[in-house]
Design an enzyme around this catalytic site. Sequence first.
Site, PDB file in Angstrom:
ATOM      1  N   ASN A   9       0.863  -1.180   0.000  1.00 23.74           N
ATOM      2  CA  ASN A   9       0.000   0.000   0.000  1.00 23.74           C
ATOM      3  C   ASN A   9       0.901   1.231   0.000  1.00 23.74           C
ATOM      4  OD1 ASN A   9      -1.812   2.038   0.494  1.00 23.74           O
ATOM      5  ND2 ASN A   9      -2.345   1.365   2.574  1.00 23.74           N
ATOM      6  N   TRP A  10       1.018   1.841  -1.159  1.00 22.53           N
ATOM      7  CA  TRP A  10       1.942   2.981  -1.279  1.00 22.53           C
ATOM      8  C   TRP A  10       1.394   4.248  -0.632  1.00 22.53           C
ATOM      9  CZ3 TRP A  10       4.460   3.326  -6.826  1.00 22.53           C
ATOM     10  CH2 TRP A  10       5.224   2.180  -7.047  1.00 22.53           C
ATOM     11  N   LYS A  11       0.100   4.272  -0.354  1.00 25.63           N
ATOM     12  CA  LYS A  11      -0.544   5.483   0.191  1.00 25.63           C
ATOM     13  C   LYS A  11      -0.263   6.667  -0.750  1.00 25.63           C
ATOM     14  CE  LYS A  11      -0.286   3.343   4.667  1.00 25.63           C
ATOM     15  NZ  LYS A  11      -0.249   3.471   6.111  1.00 25.63           N
ATOM     16  N   HIS A  98      -9.549   0.963   4.630  1.00 26.09           N
ATOM     17  CA  HIS A  98      -8.315   1.242   5.370  1.00 26.09           C
ATOM     18  C   HIS A  98      -8.627   2.239   6.495  1.00 26.09           C
ATOM     19  CE1 HIS A  98      -4.299   2.604   6.383  1.00 26.09           C
ATOM     20  NE2 HIS A  98      -3.851   1.499   5.810  1.00 26.09           N
ATOM     21  N   GLU A 100      -7.122   4.730   7.542  1.00 27.25           N
ATOM     22  CA  GLU A 100      -6.925   6.151   7.191  1.00 27.25           C
ATOM     23  C   GLU A 100      -8.126   6.690   6.436  1.00 27.25           C
ATOM     24  OE1 GLU A 100      -3.131   5.586   5.290  1.00 27.25           O
ATOM     25  OE2 GLU A 100      -2.258   5.078   7.236  1.00 27.25           O
ATOM     26  N   GLU A 170      -5.434  -4.974  10.510  1.00 26.96           N
ATOM     27  CA  GLU A 170      -4.414  -3.945  10.731  1.00 26.96           C
ATOM     28  C   GLU A 170      -4.708  -3.207  12.029  1.00 26.96           C
ATOM     29  OE1 GLU A 170      -2.436  -2.676   6.800  1.00 26.96           O
ATOM     30  OE2 GLU A 170      -4.227  -1.484   7.026  1.00 26.96           O
ATOM     31  N   GLY A 176       2.285   2.362  10.700  1.00 32.63           N
ATOM     32  CA  GLY A 176       3.228   3.467  10.532  1.00 32.63           C
ATOM     33  C   GLY A 176       3.930   3.874  11.821  1.00 32.63           C
ATOM     34  N   SER A 216       3.341  -1.962  10.421  1.00 28.45           N
ATOM     35  CA  SER A 216       4.785  -2.051  10.705  1.00 28.45           C
ATOM     36  C   SER A 216       5.375  -3.421  10.395  1.00 28.45           C
ATOM     37  CB  SER A 216       5.079  -1.632  12.156  1.00 28.45           C
ATOM     38  OG  SER A 216       4.724  -0.269  12.345  1.00 28.45           O
ATOM     39  N   GLY A 237       2.823  -1.134   4.262  1.00 36.81           N
ATOM     40  CA  GLY A 237       2.853   0.288   3.919  1.00 36.81           C
ATOM     41  C   GLY A 237       4.280   0.734   3.643  1.00 36.81           C
ATOM     42  N   GLY A 238       4.911   1.337   4.638  1.00 37.44           N
ATOM     43  CA  GLY A 238       6.239   1.935   4.481  1.00 37.44           C
ATOM     44  C   GLY A 238       7.251   1.043   3.773  1.00 37.44           C
TER      45      GLY A 238
END
Length: 253
Positions: A9-11, A98, A100, A170, A176, A216, A237-238
């Site tokens: 997930n590049w966001k 998600h 967010e 999640e 994150g 994470s 993610g990251g």
Amino acid sequence: MRRKIVAGNWKMNKRFDEAEELISEIADIIDAQPLDEDIEMIICPPFLFLEMATDIASESEFHIGAQNVSEYDAGAYTGEVSAQMLNSIEVEYCIIGHSERRKYFAETDEVLATKINLALANEIEPIFCCGEVLSEREAKIHFDTVRTQIEKGLFHLSPEQFYNVVIAYEPIWAIGTGVVASPAQAQEMHAYIRGLIKEKYGAELAEDTTILYGGSCNADNATVLFSQPDVDGGLIGGASLKAKDFVQIARSF
Ligand code: PGA
């Protein structure tokens, strides 16, 4: 069918040239040394990069997903991107729900259920996210939170529809933050989710459902997380923004 999946997930990251470079680098690495056949890699870039991404993916061994989809089918909804549009450029997956999106864009369980329906109607497999905030875990109501999210977001589906859904657990406190859930915490919740599916749809469909862990997850902790019996992969993610790390995570089963 229960699959091993690693989804990135590049966001809201990267410019076009950087996005093209990152996808090409991932393609080069896995073309040179293919992933095991039973592992599915999915990359979810921002809308703007999807067509470029599906072009590169068509020559390689990974799949493309969107990070969001409109709750509307078509028409006068300025700024929206529909499931039909995603389907028309060969996007195969879509992250839905998600945390967010729930938090910053006020997406309710009802809206998410509509998005799930539209995705499925347009042959896009939803990656449905659920998870609790830290205070819910501390108050020991995290199972209730996740159950409600899954019941409201997914349990209106027929078994045939549900078969095409991937779930991502999640915990919001892990997203994150660098604070990853322990393998035992992940396994406990994944087993709980599988139990809910069993109650609703029966043992076979529960066994067939892919449940990903997100929050994470990185190249250092993926192996121990993925070795849990009910953890079928990760939503990353990251660490999905670095080609080598992301591919290493996909090799962590
Ligand atoms: P993270 O994000 O891996 O950066 O914690 C996961 C996600 O939000 O899907």
